[in-house]
Design an enzyme around this catalytic site. Sequence first.
Site, PDB file in Angstrom:
ATOM      1  N   GLU A  36       0.865  -1.133  -0.122  1.00  0.00           N
ATOM      2  CA  GLU A  36       0.076   0.137   0.068  1.00  0.00           C
ATOM      3  C   GLU A  36       0.882   1.125  -0.059  1.00  0.00           C
ATOM      4  OE1 GLU A  36      -3.152   1.157  -0.237  1.00  0.00           O
ATOM      5  OE2 GLU A  36      -2.322   3.064   0.063  1.00  0.00           O
ATOM      6  N   ARG A 111     -17.704   4.544   5.209  1.00  0.00           N
ATOM      7  CA  ARG A 111     -16.495   3.951   4.452  1.00  0.00           C
ATOM      8  C   ARG A 111     -15.480   3.337   5.346  1.00  0.00           C
ATOM      9  NH1 ARG A 111     -15.522   4.355  -1.089  1.00  0.00           N
ATOM     10  NH2 ARG A 111     -17.322   4.967  -1.998  1.00  0.00           N
ATOM     11  N   ARG A 205     -20.001  15.853  -1.556  1.00  0.00           N
ATOM     12  CA  ARG A 205     -20.253  14.708  -0.697  1.00  0.00           C
ATOM     13  C   ARG A 205     -20.206  15.222   0.819  1.00  0.00           C
ATOM     14  NH1 ARG A 205     -16.286   9.736  -2.357  1.00  0.00           N
ATOM     15  NH2 ARG A 205     -18.219   8.515  -1.600  1.00  0.00           N
ATOM     16  N   ASP A 322     -11.261  -0.693  -9.253  1.00  0.00           N
ATOM     17  CA  ASP A 322     -11.329   0.632 -10.189  1.00  0.00           C
ATOM     18  C   ASP A 322     -10.068   0.580 -11.138  1.00  0.00           C
ATOM     19  OD1 ASP A 322     -13.426   1.543  -8.761  1.00  0.00           O
ATOM     20  OD2 ASP A 322     -12.415   3.326  -7.975  1.00  0.00           O
ATOM     21  N   ALA A 335     -17.345  -0.485  -5.478  1.00  0.00           N
ATOM     22  CA  ALA A 335     -16.904  -1.286  -4.697  1.00  0.00           C
ATOM     23  C   ALA A 335     -17.350  -2.733  -4.674  1.00  0.00           C
ATOM     24  CB  ALA A 335     -17.281  -0.615  -3.380  1.00  0.00           C
TER      25      ALA A 335
HETATM   26  C1  FAD Z   1     -18.679   9.913  -5.111  1.00  0.00           C
HETATM   27  C2  FAD Z   1     -18.566   8.434  -5.065  1.00  0.00           C
HETATM   28  C3  FAD Z   1     -19.411   7.734  -4.419  1.00  0.00           C
HETATM   29  C4  FAD Z   1     -19.217   6.291  -4.465  1.00  0.00           C
HETATM   30  N1  FAD Z   1     -20.182   5.385  -3.941  1.00  0.00           N
HETATM   31  C5  FAD Z   1     -20.187   4.042  -4.205  1.00  0.00           C
HETATM   32  C6  FAD Z   1     -21.163   3.339  -3.660  1.00  0.00           C
HETATM   33  O1  FAD Z   1     -22.127   3.691  -2.810  1.00  0.00           O
HETATM   34  N2  FAD Z   1     -21.187   1.810  -3.556  1.00  0.00           N
HETATM   35  C7  FAD Z   1     -20.302   1.216  -4.406  1.00  0.00           C
HETATM   36  O2  FAD Z   1     -20.215   0.116  -4.534  1.00  0.00           O
HETATM   37  N3  FAD Z   1     -19.159   2.202  -4.940  1.00  0.00           N
HETATM   38  C8  FAD Z   1     -19.139   3.361  -4.745  1.00  0.00           C
HETATM   39  N4  FAD Z   1     -18.292   4.269  -5.288  1.00  0.00           N
HETATM   40  C9  FAD Z   1     -17.113   3.471  -5.978  1.00  0.00           C
HETATM   41  C10 FAD Z   1     -16.145   3.062  -4.898  1.00  0.00           C
HETATM   42  O3  FAD Z   1     -15.624   4.062  -3.995  1.00  0.00           O
HETATM   43  C11 FAD Z   1     -14.868   2.311  -5.866  1.00  0.00           C
HETATM   44  O4  FAD Z   1     -15.385   1.787  -6.873  1.00  0.00           O
HETATM   45  C12 FAD Z   1     -14.055   1.597  -4.857  1.00  0.00           C
HETATM   46  O5  FAD Z   1     -13.627   2.480  -3.678  1.00  0.00           O
HETATM   47  C13 FAD Z   1     -12.687   1.097  -5.435  1.00  0.00           C
HETATM   48  O6  FAD Z   1     -11.952   0.306  -4.767  1.00  0.00           O
HETATM   49  P1  FAD Z   1     -10.389  -0.113  -5.220  1.00  0.00           P
HETATM   50  O7  FAD Z   1      -9.942  -0.876  -4.111  1.00  0.00           O
HETATM   51  O8  FAD Z   1     -10.729  -0.786  -6.350  1.00  0.00           O
HETATM   52  O9  FAD Z   1      -9.515   1.176  -5.594  1.00  0.00           O
HETATM   53  P2  FAD Z   1      -9.203   2.290  -4.327  1.00  0.00           P
HETATM   54  O10 FAD Z   1     -10.278   2.488  -3.371  1.00  0.00           O
HETATM   55  O11 FAD Z   1      -8.886   3.595  -5.324  1.00  0.00           O
HETATM   56  O12 FAD Z   1      -7.825   1.763  -3.458  1.00  0.00           O
HETATM   57  C14 FAD Z   1      -6.630   2.009  -4.331  1.00  0.00           C
HETATM   58  C15 FAD Z   1      -5.569   1.603  -3.304  1.00  0.00           C
HETATM   59  O13 FAD Z   1      -4.437   1.510  -3.859  1.00  0.00           O
HETATM   60  C16 FAD Z   1      -3.285   2.542  -3.434  1.00  0.00           C
HETATM   61  N5  FAD Z   1      -2.346   2.954  -4.414  1.00  0.00           N
HETATM   62  C17 FAD Z   1      -2.680   3.644  -5.467  1.00  0.00           C
HETATM   63  N6  FAD Z   1      -1.780   3.878  -6.228  1.00  0.00           N
HETATM   64  C18 FAD Z   1      -0.704   2.930  -5.652  1.00  0.00           C
HETATM   65  C19 FAD Z   1       0.534   2.462  -6.067  1.00  0.00           C
HETATM   66  N7  FAD Z   1       1.250   2.890  -7.098  1.00  0.00           N
HETATM   67  N8  FAD Z   1       1.259   1.689  -5.181  1.00  0.00           N
HETATM   68  C20 FAD Z   1       0.580   1.085  -4.101  1.00  0.00           C
HETATM   69  N9  FAD Z   1      -0.749   1.384  -3.698  1.00  0.00           N
HETATM   70  C21 FAD Z   1      -1.356   2.261  -4.474  1.00  0.00           C
HETATM   71  C22 FAD Z   1      -4.328   3.625  -2.605  1.00  0.00           C
HETATM   72  O14 FAD Z   1      -3.616   4.409  -1.882  1.00  0.00           O
HETATM   73  C23 FAD Z   1      -5.441   3.024  -2.295  1.00  0.00           C
HETATM   74  O15 FAD Z   1      -5.344   2.386  -0.897  1.00  0.00           O
HETATM   75  C24 FAD Z   1     -18.244   5.557  -5.332  1.00  0.00           C
HETATM   76  C25 FAD Z   1     -17.436   6.320  -5.778  1.00  0.00           C
HETATM   77  C26 FAD Z   1     -17.534   7.800  -5.678  1.00  0.00           C
HETATM   78  C27 FAD Z   1     -16.602   8.609  -6.263  1.00  0.00           C
END
Ligand code: FAD
Length: 438
Positions: A36, A111, A205, A322, A335
Amino acid sequence: MGAPKFRIAICGGGIGGLTLAVALSRYPDIRVDVYEAAGQFKEIGAGVMIWARTWEILTILGMAEDFSRIAHAPPDGSPGVGFDYRKSDQPQEGSRFYLFEVPYGCIRFHRAQFLDVLVDHLPPGVAHFGKRLASYRTTEHGASSKTELLFADGSVATCDILVGCDGIKSVVRKQMLEDHVREGGGDPCLLDHIEPVWSGSIAYRGLIPVSQMVRPDGVEHRTIRSPMMYCGKSKHVVSYSISRGSIVNVVAMASQPHLYKSMYAGPWVTDCSREEVLECFAGWEPEVEEMLKRIEKPTKWAIHELKPLPFYTQGRVVLLGDAAHAMCPHQGAGAGQAIEDAFILAEVLGHPHTSLSTIFQALAAYEAVRLPMANHVLKGSRESGDMYEFNGSLGDDLVRLGPQIGSQWDWLWETTPEGEREKAFQVLMATVAPAARL
Ligand SMILES: Cc1cc2nc3c(=O)[nH]c(=O)nc-3n(C[C@H](O)[C@H](O)[C@H](O)COP(=O)(O)OP(=O)(O)OC[C@H]3O[C@@H](n4cnc5c(N)ncnc54)[C@H](O)[C@@H]3O)c2cc1C
């Protein structure tokens, strides 16, 4: 314990990466490391909601009890409100034009608490903080190939499989596409898929303590009991209670559809004033104004999405969450889709017929099942946002719009996560070499 069958590096400890780590921890012969970039696991933003199919996965992974404790209310499977859709962009009281109801309704969380449950289920010793991946390279070819991870702090780690869970600005996605084009002779147009595109929308938000949403005469704001979707031309407001009903989460969206796919100037997330939010929604029905004027410390987000990728895996590198399919939040699904990726990927990697010699087939099985669905939800999420803001093909024909919005959610029950797992196993078993099946 003997040597692990393979070592998996998870780059990024958000909801997707941590769910994958928890799901893989059920297989003692798989070694997992989570790298991370930040100094700790943390979530920004306020609320997050999931649907029944994601709840099914959390239950299979043995976390339902812990998530029950932090949900808006313990999920029990009874029918509940997904969203109550109202026409609200007028000063007079609005009215419902569609009620979306589903088993479990929309299951809502804070969250930070959501992430805490995942962290609590992580096995000890897997997390490495301050490890920002800068690039990776494959050192050999064939069954003995290894991937080296090069971090921004100068350190290096190795793994057999790299899973990019590094979010919408994924470094892993960038390198995967660049390598595919420059070294693999892939279509140069794929380089256009590296950068996310602005949706043309911004989201305000914030959170409101429920105590502030009850009038002196005891009348509660409607959203305390029901997840609301207040709709209007090129704007909409989503609100629902979280944290055992003690807090209301608000997301107020304002869109400029003609700016879709243009470049957003400025940082994607900033603080903003409550006045800015109120001004944006001036002239909306009273219960929207009542809510927005109580929003605490609002933040302003430029909402971006990815162009749908044609693949999620190359060699022994694979994308999840994502990093693979960042989408607009209009179906509350990003998510949930990340969690479903994690579930399917862990299941195919943990399958008894998956080994280093069949790893490509396992990753292909993950992609075969997850890519069509996640890309479908990505596209559908944007379309749903257009509908909520009367910018879809039906405009503000509310009688026909409601059912059209409802059918956008068909993917919630057309399949089940367990059915998808079976599909992935079938793809895997159809492609592993006959010798591997003996
Ligand atoms: C306004 C808004 C509302 C939302 N509401 C919802 C909802 O109600 N329900 C839902 O299902 N989804 C919702 N989403 C979408 C959801 O938040 C995301 O799809 C989800 O959090 C993605 O999770 P992730 O683990 O793929 O990515 P992220 O949460 O972006 O996690 C990525 C991680 O990787 C780390 N990282 C980044 N680059 C590097 C690197 N180079 N090396 C090491 N670590 C790194 C970051 O620090 C982070 O911890 C919402 C999004 C937004 C913008």
